[in-house]
Design a protein around this motif. Structure first.
Motif: not given
Length: 441
Positions: A18, A159, A208
């Protein structure tokens, strides 16, 4: 130490994919441009609009004449016998006659009881209605776009918040292990810290995963590679000085559903007029230019070759004095259909009024919730700061510290949720009022 290594490894595995996704920010303006260009529903609506534009063209109006061309040729062979006036008999065996003809015909309807006129007006109304339907599709798609876009933004904030919570839990575990080594606490505090790290890691993992899934949803709306990575803009700007009565008045004028049903009413009125055109006569004009030639080698023929050309013009009037009741029935049914369209308009007016008032209440309530959640977040931030200081001094237990941490985490998540709920409520209200495409996102 084993649990710390496992947690760090898991965090790196989760953060790595990510981290690159955060390099490229997909702005709201870029998202709108992409959806207007690529979205499949919008493309279909625009193609339907093109079809309706073609139907509304003069070439489909019936106002232009029709021109046809005809040509023919024939050969005739016959055996014949004839008696002349003086009594002589003549015969012709295999006498051949050739005939050729060609003509150009022009047909034009001068008057058809105004049915053609009102049908053409219906095509124009339908073209304008199709344009409204394109706008409706765009509004619906943009609202869908931002519902998913802001969900990506919310999950991005969540997140980040969960990552911070995990870092706090990791620091707490280190502190607990140091204190255990120096005999300042029991092994229970270390175990509790490890359990909390595992819990925070799972929450981060799930967040996520939801973020990746939601990114794919957004890429689907944008009609691009589903694996494309991006970051959403988490800043929110609300439209200022919105007022209920203003929104309601805008909805009565600009709501796309009301504008579409208004076009239905116009077409229904034209359908009645088309049906009434059956009472009136039809006047047509026909013109023909023709050429004919005939060749005959028979000794009995008076003329061996004949050629003719000419122009013919005809005006005809047709008046169906009684068609068995078809016109009367058509008029009755068209009037009933028009009444149904009036009823549908009243129903939509009530629904739009309900929707705009519900949307306004949802919007004002969402703004209030956002304000409360911001204050609640500030309170929990202050509380966690004091608890953290006291925890370092050994004045509060790890359980009390964890509770303060959870309170802060929940407050941050709730504030993020409230922020995006308020923005979506605003967008829904703007869509109902017909102003969604006129604001800056």
């Amino acid at each position: 130490m084993k649990s710390i290594f496992y947690t760090l490894f898991l965090t790196l595995v989760l953060v790595g994919p990510l981290a690159n996704a955060q390099d490229q920010v997909l702005s709201k303006e870029e998202a709108i441009d992409l959806v207007l260009e690529n979205n499949l529903d919008i493309q279909v609506a625009r193609n339907t609009k093109l079809i309706d534009d073609n139907n509304a063209d003069i070439l489909n109006s019936g106002y232009l004449p029709s021109v046809t061309g005809n040509a023919s040729g024939s050969i005739d062979k016959q055996n014949s016998e004839g008696v002349l006036g003086n009594g002589d008999t003549r015969t012709a065996e295999g006498a051949e006659t050739r005939r050729y003809s060609a003509a150009v015909n022009v047909n034009y309807t001068l008057f058809d009881g105004l049915g053609r006129y009102y049908n053409y007006k219906n095509f124009k109304e339908r073209s304008q209605q199709s344009e409204l339907e394109v706008r409706q599709t765009i509004e619906t798609t943009i609202l869908q776009l931002f519902t998913v876009y802001y969900e990506v933004a919310r999950l991005t904030e969540n997140t980040n918040t969960l990552e911070q919570a995990l870092e706090i839990s990791k620091d707490r575990l280190k502190r607990a292990e140091y204190q255990f080594e120096f005999g300042q606490n029991t092994g229970l505090d270390v175990l509790n810290a490890e359990v909390d790290i595992n819990t925070d890691s799972i929450n981060l993992l799930n967040s996520r995963q939801q973020l990746r899934n939601t990114m794919r949803d957004l890429n689907l709306i944008l009609n691009r590679d589903l694996s494309a990575q991006f970051a959403a803009d988490t800043t929110i700007a609300f439209v200022s000085e919105l007022q209920m009565e203003s929104m309601y008045n805008e909805a009565k004028l600009n709501n796309v559903r009301l504008q579409i049903v208004e076009k239905d009413l116009n077409m229904g009125l034209n359908d009645i007029r088309v049906a009434k055109s059956g009472y009136l006569p039809t006047i047509g004009l026909t013109g023909t230019y023709g050429w004919n030639e005939s060749n005959n080698n028979s000794p009995l023929a008076f003329v061996l070759q004949n050629t003719s050309t000419g122009v013919t013009g005809t005006v005809n009037l047709t008046w169906n004095l009684f068609d068995g009741g078809t016109t009367i029935t058509g008029i009755k049914n068209a009037k009933i259909a028009y009444k149904n369209q009036e009823i549908a308009k009243k129903q939509i007016q009530l629904e739009v009024e309900r929707d705009i008032r519900n949307a306004w209440d949802s919007y004002t309530n969402a703004l209030y919730v956002l304000e409360v959640q911001e204050k609640n977040l500030q309170t929990n931030q202050n509380n966690f700061k004091r608890t953290d200081e006291r925890y370092k001094l050994g004045q509060v237990t790890s359980i009390e510290f964890r509770q303060a941490q959870l309170n802060l985490l929940n407050a941050e998540l709730a504030k993020s949720q409230a922020k995006y709920n308020a923005k979506l409520a605003e967008l829904q209200m703007l869509q109902i009022s017909g102003q969604l495409l006129n604001v800056n996102f």
